[in-house]
Design a protein around this motif. Structure first.
Motif, mmCIF file in Angstrom:
data_model
loop_
_atom_site.group_PDB
_atom_site.id
_atom_site.type_symbol
_atom_site.label_atom_id
_atom_site.label_comp_id
_atom_site.label_asym_id
_atom_site.label_seq_id
_atom_site.Cartn_x
_atom_site.Cartn_y
_atom_site.Cartn_z
ATOM 1 N N ASP A 149 1.752 -2.076 7.836
ATOM 2 C CA ASP A 149 2.441 -0.792 7.700
ATOM 3 C C ASP A 149 3.598 -0.873 6.705
ATOM 4 O OD1 ASP A 149 0.732 0.468 9.512
ATOM 5 O OD2 ASP A 149 1.944 -0.168 11.213
ATOM 6 N N GLU A 150 3.430 -1.654 5.649
ATOM 7 C CA GLU A 150 4.448 -1.777 4.599
ATOM 8 C C GLU A 150 3.786 -1.603 3.243
ATOM 9 O OE1 GLU A 150 7.517 -1.669 5.058
ATOM 10 O OE2 GLU A 150 7.643 -2.155 7.176
ATOM 11 N N ASP A 151 4.620 -1.404 2.228
ATOM 12 C CA ASP A 151 4.098 -1.192 0.877
ATOM 13 C C ASP A 151 4.999 -1.882 -0.137
ATOM 14 O OD1 ASP A 151 6.324 0.429 0.776
ATOM 15 O OD2 ASP A 151 5.211 2.309 0.766
ATOM 16 N N HIS A 152 4.924 -1.430 -1.395
ATOM 17 C CA HIS A 152 5.690 -2.034 -2.478
ATOM 18 C C HIS A 152 7.194 -1.999 -2.230
ATOM 19 C CE1 HIS A 152 2.395 -2.600 -5.330
ATOM 20 N NE2 HIS A 152 1.926 -1.436 -4.923
ATOM 21 N N ASN A 190 8.567 -5.608 -2.785
ATOM 22 C CA ASN A 190 9.285 -5.888 -4.024
ATOM 23 C C ASN A 190 10.745 -6.232 -3.747
ATOM 24 O OD1 ASN A 190 9.272 -6.193 -6.851
ATOM 25 N ND2 ASN A 190 10.202 -4.187 -7.085
ATOM 26 N N THR A 191 11.345 -5.583 -2.759
ATOM 27 C CA THR A 191 12.729 -5.880 -2.390
ATOM 28 C C THR A 191 12.848 -7.295 -1.846
ATOM 29 O OG1 THR A 191 13.048 -3.548 -1.867
ATOM 30 C CG2 THR A 191 14.695 -5.076 -1.032
ATOM 31 N N LEU A 192 11.926 -7.673 -0.962
ATOM 32 C CA LEU A 192 11.931 -9.033 -0.420
ATOM 33 C C LEU A 192 11.655 -10.058 -1.515
ATOM 34 C CD1 LEU A 192 10.194 -9.026 3.067
ATOM 35 C CD2 LEU A 192 12.416 -9.969 2.484
ATOM 36 N N CYS A 208 7.893 -17.027 -5.437
ATOM 37 C CA CYS A 208 7.677 -15.943 -4.485
ATOM 38 C C CYS A 208 6.972 -14.810 -5.209
ATOM 39 C CB CYS A 208 8.994 -15.445 -3.908
ATOM 40 S SG CYS A 208 8.735 -14.076 -2.752
ATOM 41 N N GLY A 209 5.946 -14.294 -4.593
ATOM 42 C CA GLY A 209 5.227 -13.154 -5.140
ATOM 43 C C GLY A 209 4.555 -12.408 -4.001
ATOM 44 N N TYR A 210 4.069 -11.226 -4.304
ATOM 45 C CA TYR A 210 3.389 -10.462 -3.260
ATOM 46 C C TYR A 210 2.153 -9.791 -3.815
ATOM 47 C CZ TYR A 210 5.084 -5.863 -4.868
ATOM 48 O OH TYR A 210 5.331 -4.722 -5.591
ATOM 49 N N SER A 211 1.273 -9.445 -2.899
ATOM 50 C CA SER A 211 0.067 -8.706 -3.278
ATOM 51 C C SER A 211 -0.251 -7.706 -2.188
ATOM 52 C CB SER A 211 -1.114 -9.659 -3.481
ATOM 53 O OG SER A 211 -1.452 -10.277 -2.260
ATOM 54 N N ILE A 212 -0.949 -6.669 -2.606
ATOM 55 C CA ILE A 212 -1.455 -5.679 -1.666
ATOM 56 C C ILE A 212 -2.977 -5.816 -1.720
ATOM 57 C CG2 ILE A 212 -1.665 -3.216 -1.176
ATOM 58 C CD1 ILE A 212 1.192 -2.895 -2.114
ATOM 59 N N GLU A 257 -5.166 0.051 2.378
ATOM 60 C CA GLU A 257 -4.708 -0.724 3.522
ATOM 61 C C GLU A 257 -3.184 -0.837 3.474
ATOM 62 O OE1 GLU A 257 -5.771 -5.100 5.383
ATOM 63 O OE2 GLU A 257 -6.914 -4.332 3.696
ATOM 64 N N ALA A 258 -2.503 -0.426 4.531
ATOM 65 C CA ALA A 258 -1.038 -0.470 4.567
ATOM 66 C C ALA A 258 -0.587 -1.872 4.977
ATOM 67 C CB ALA A 258 -0.498 0.579 5.535
ATOM 68 N N ARG A 259 -0.776 -2.810 4.042
ATOM 69 C CA ARG A 259 -0.418 -4.202 4.333
ATOM 70 C C ARG A 259 -0.037 -4.894 3.036
ATOM 71 N NH1 ARG A 259 -3.669 -9.102 4.992
ATOM 72 N NH2 ARG A 259 -5.508 -7.851 4.582
#
Length: 104
Positions: A17-20, A24-26, A39-43, A48-50
């Protein structure tokens, strides 16, 4: 967290239940920490809200660094909210003083 990995300095965390916005802030906050090597992130999928956030540290457990970063963000949000509330109150006080001067 990534399963099957004995190395605590590298982990992938999944937030539902999270998005960019949060991701991006984290990511930004984590990359400011000298203990973080990457550190990086992907959706995984747009519908999908993850988000998945990958953290690799210089040796400290990744979950400890993530927890510290979340605490930092909480303090930043609290400071921002407090500063904004003070600015709103100052504005209201100025408006009230202007209204009193106009009536006189």
């Amino acid at each position: 967290m990534e399963h099957g990995s004995a190395d605590e300095s590298a982990s992938t965390f999944s937030f539902t239940d999270e998005d960019h916005t949060l991701a991006n802030t984290l990511r930004f906050s984590l990359n400011q920490d000298p203990r973080v090597a990457f550190c990086g992130y992907s959706i995984p999928h747009p519908s999908e809200a993850r988000v998945n956030i990958r953290v690799q540290t210089t040796g400290v457990p990744a979950n400890e660094v993530l927890k510290d970063s979340c605490q930092d963000l909480l303090m930043i949000c609290q400071h921002s909210r407090h500063t904004f509330s003070l600015a709103v109150q100052d504005f209201k006080n100025e408006q009230a003083l202007k209204a009193m001067n106009v009536e006189e």
